[in-house]
Design a protein around this motif. Structure first.
Motif, mmCIF file in Angstrom:
data_model
loop_
_atom_site.group_PDB
_atom_site.id
_atom_site.type_symbol
_atom_site.label_atom_id
_atom_site.label_comp_id
_atom_site.label_asym_id
_atom_site.label_seq_id
_atom_site.Cartn_x
_atom_site.Cartn_y
_atom_site.Cartn_z
ATOM 1 N N THR A 76 -25.863 17.171 -7.407
ATOM 2 C CA THR A 76 -26.468 18.198 -6.556
ATOM 3 C C THR A 76 -25.676 18.383 -5.265
ATOM 4 O OG1 THR A 76 -28.667 17.671 -7.440
ATOM 5 C CG2 THR A 76 -28.588 18.882 -5.357
ATOM 6 N N GLY A 77 -25.256 17.273 -4.665
ATOM 7 C CA GLY A 77 -24.465 17.359 -3.449
ATOM 8 C C GLY A 77 -23.119 18.042 -3.682
ATOM 9 N N MET A 78 -22.506 17.757 -4.836
ATOM 10 C CA MET A 78 -21.230 18.379 -5.163
ATOM 11 C C MET A 78 -21.388 19.890 -5.321
ATOM 12 S SD MET A 78 -18.766 17.540 -8.449
ATOM 13 C CE MET A 78 -20.101 17.942 -9.593
ATOM 14 N N ILE A 79 -22.464 20.308 -5.988
ATOM 15 C CA ILE A 79 -22.714 21.739 -6.177
ATOM 16 C C ILE A 79 -22.987 22.424 -4.845
ATOM 17 C CG2 ILE A 79 -24.338 23.403 -7.164
ATOM 18 C CD1 ILE A 79 -24.694 21.439 -9.525
ATOM 19 N N LEU A 80 -23.792 21.786 -3.998
ATOM 20 C CA LEU A 80 -24.107 22.363 -2.691
ATOM 21 C C LEU A 80 -22.849 22.523 -1.854
ATOM 22 C CD1 LEU A 80 -26.104 23.322 -0.560
ATOM 23 C CD2 LEU A 80 -26.489 20.926 0.079
ATOM 24 N N ASP A 81 -21.985 21.515 -1.861
ATOM 25 C CA ASP A 81 -20.742 21.578 -1.099
ATOM 26 C C ASP A 81 -19.860 22.722 -1.606
ATOM 27 O OD1 ASP A 81 -18.653 20.314 0.748
ATOM 28 O OD2 ASP A 81 -17.621 20.239 -1.187
ATOM 29 N N TYR A 82 -19.754 22.858 -2.918
ATOM 30 C CA TYR A 82 -18.930 23.916 -3.502
ATOM 31 C C TYR A 82 -19.465 25.296 -3.128
ATOM 32 C CZ TYR A 82 -17.017 27.045 -7.056
ATOM 33 O OH TYR A 82 -16.421 28.107 -7.705
ATOM 34 N N MET B 42 -17.807 28.355 -0.779
ATOM 35 C CA MET B 42 -17.556 29.684 -1.333
ATOM 36 C C MET B 42 -18.307 30.778 -0.582
ATOM 37 S SD MET B 42 -15.334 29.240 -3.585
ATOM 38 C CE MET B 42 -14.575 27.765 -4.235
ATOM 39 N N GLY B 43 -19.085 30.389 0.429
ATOM 40 C CA GLY B 43 -19.785 31.372 1.238
ATOM 41 C C GLY B 43 -21.175 31.723 0.749
ATOM 42 N N VAL B 44 -21.679 31.000 -0.235
ATOM 43 C CA VAL B 44 -23.026 31.241 -0.759
ATOM 44 C C VAL B 44 -24.030 30.480 0.101
ATOM 45 C CG1 VAL B 44 -24.523 31.045 -2.792
ATOM 46 C CG2 VAL B 44 -22.062 31.493 -3.073
ATOM 47 N N SER B 45 -25.181 31.065 0.320
ATOM 48 C CA SER B 45 -26.209 30.423 1.134
ATOM 49 C C SER B 45 -26.681 29.114 0.497
ATOM 50 C CB SER B 45 -27.413 31.359 1.299
ATOM 51 O OG SER B 45 -28.502 30.675 1.895
ATOM 52 N N PRO B 46 -26.874 28.058 1.314
ATOM 53 C CA PRO B 46 -27.398 26.800 0.781
ATOM 54 C C PRO B 46 -28.776 26.956 0.133
ATOM 55 C CG PRO B 46 -26.502 26.488 2.990
ATOM 56 C CD PRO B 46 -26.550 27.969 2.748
ATOM 57 N N SER B 47 -29.456 28.042 0.444
ATOM 58 C CA SER B 47 -30.781 28.274 -0.136
ATOM 59 C C SER B 47 -30.724 28.464 -1.648
ATOM 60 C CB SER B 47 -31.434 29.499 0.508
ATOM 61 O OG SER B 47 -31.607 29.312 1.902
ATOM 62 N N ILE B 48 -29.544 28.671 -2.186
ATOM 63 C CA ILE B 48 -29.446 28.838 -3.636
ATOM 64 C C ILE B 48 -29.892 27.568 -4.362
ATOM 65 C CG2 ILE B 48 -27.049 28.043 -3.868
ATOM 66 C CD1 ILE B 48 -26.711 30.295 -5.982
ATOM 67 N N MET B 49 -29.811 26.423 -3.676
ATOM 68 C CA MET B 49 -30.226 25.171 -4.306
ATOM 69 C C MET B 49 -31.714 25.175 -4.608
ATOM 70 S SD MET B 49 -27.378 23.739 -4.714
ATOM 71 C CE MET B 49 -28.020 22.254 -5.477
ATOM 72 N N GLN B 50 -32.490 25.887 -3.799
ATOM 73 C CA GLN B 50 -33.927 25.984 -4.066
ATOM 74 C C GLN B 50 -34.174 26.730 -5.365
ATOM 75 O OE1 GLN B 50 -35.761 27.756 -0.621
ATOM 76 N NE2 GLN B 50 -35.051 26.149 0.771
#
Length: 254
Positions: free
Chosen positions: A207-213, A217-225
């Motif tokens: 999950t941390g690796m995906i969030l960092d990537y 890339m300029g995508v909002s961290p909210s995508i993790m939700q």
């Protein structure tokens, strides 16, 4: 007698030494051949047995099939109506798709600003991340879409690991009626291979690796939700994709 005594015929023992085959030489050659055969057999066993074990291990056959056999993805070069060049890739992201993808990009001779059309249900997480990084390094634009038999772009879907390839686009265009699907990622290891605490730690690491990537890339961290909400595919609305900065522009093609 005037002609003298007849000359004596040479006895067998007087023949040149090399003309007489030696029993020891024959035995030496026989043993040498046998040793070569045995050595070759051991060498093949040393190579083929481990190779068989590698192929029979989980996931290995998919790797070798994707590498030496039929790639899991297809690619088609496209000349767009607005003058841009494009490469349409479709299919499941396999265990060696990143290497295959680089080769396709080189063959298509895409340059910064050109387009990658994506149509994929997902697949390998790490390969998707690498492919996205390659897209970004070359300054390419990404669009969720496919190409019909006449080379015309059509709406499509991009889900799971495909979203990471899409996120790699320097510009990420939204084609009408196309869709992006996200879901929760976790470790693929089974409980028989590692403890529950190890599985949790590995999932957190992923999950941390995906969030960092995604952040890079300029995508909002909210995508993790949105990604962690369900293990099933969640199809984002166009508004959600723009709000998350996953898509950054309207489709510029005809």
């Amino acid at each position: 007698m005037p002609w003298g005594a007849p000359s004596q015929q040479p006895h067998q023992s007087a023949l040149p030494q090399q003309a007489q085959p030696q029993a020891g030489t024959r035995r030496g050659r026989t043993w040498g051949t046998l040793a070569s055969v045995v050595f070759a057999g051991l060498l093949l066993a040393g190579v083929l047995i481990p190779a068989y074990r590698d192929i029979s291990s989980p996931g290995a056959w998919s790797y070798w099939k994707d590498f030496f056999g039929s790639p899991s993805m297809t690619a088609s070069a496209v000349n767009m109506a607005d003058g841009r060049k494009a490469l349409a890739i479709a299919g499941r992201i396999g265990p060696v798709s990143a290497s295959w993808f680089r080769e396709q990009l080189d063959a298509a001779k895409l340059t910064a600003g050109d387009v990658i059309f994506l149509s994929s249900p997902g697949g390998s997480l790490d390969q998707g991340l690498i492919m996205g990084a390659v897209v970004r390094s070359r300054g390419l634009t990404t669009v969720v879409g496919k190409v019909d038999s006449e080379g015309r772009p059509q709406p499509s879907r991009c889900a799971s690991a495909c979203v990471f390839v899409f996120a790699g686009g320097k510009i990420r265009e939204a084609m009408p009626r196309s869709a992006l699907g996200v879901h929760q990622f976790s470790s693929t290891s089974s409980r028989s291979e590692e403890s529950a605490s190890d599985l949790i730690a590995r999932t957190q690491q992923t999950t941390g690796m995906i969030l960092d990537y995604m952040t890079r890339m300029g995508v909002s961290p909210s995508i993790m939700q949105a990604m962690t909400a369900s293990k099933d595919i969640r199809w984002l609305t166009e508004k959600e994709a723009f709000d998350l900065n996953l898509t950054t522009a309207r489709y510029a093609g005809a």
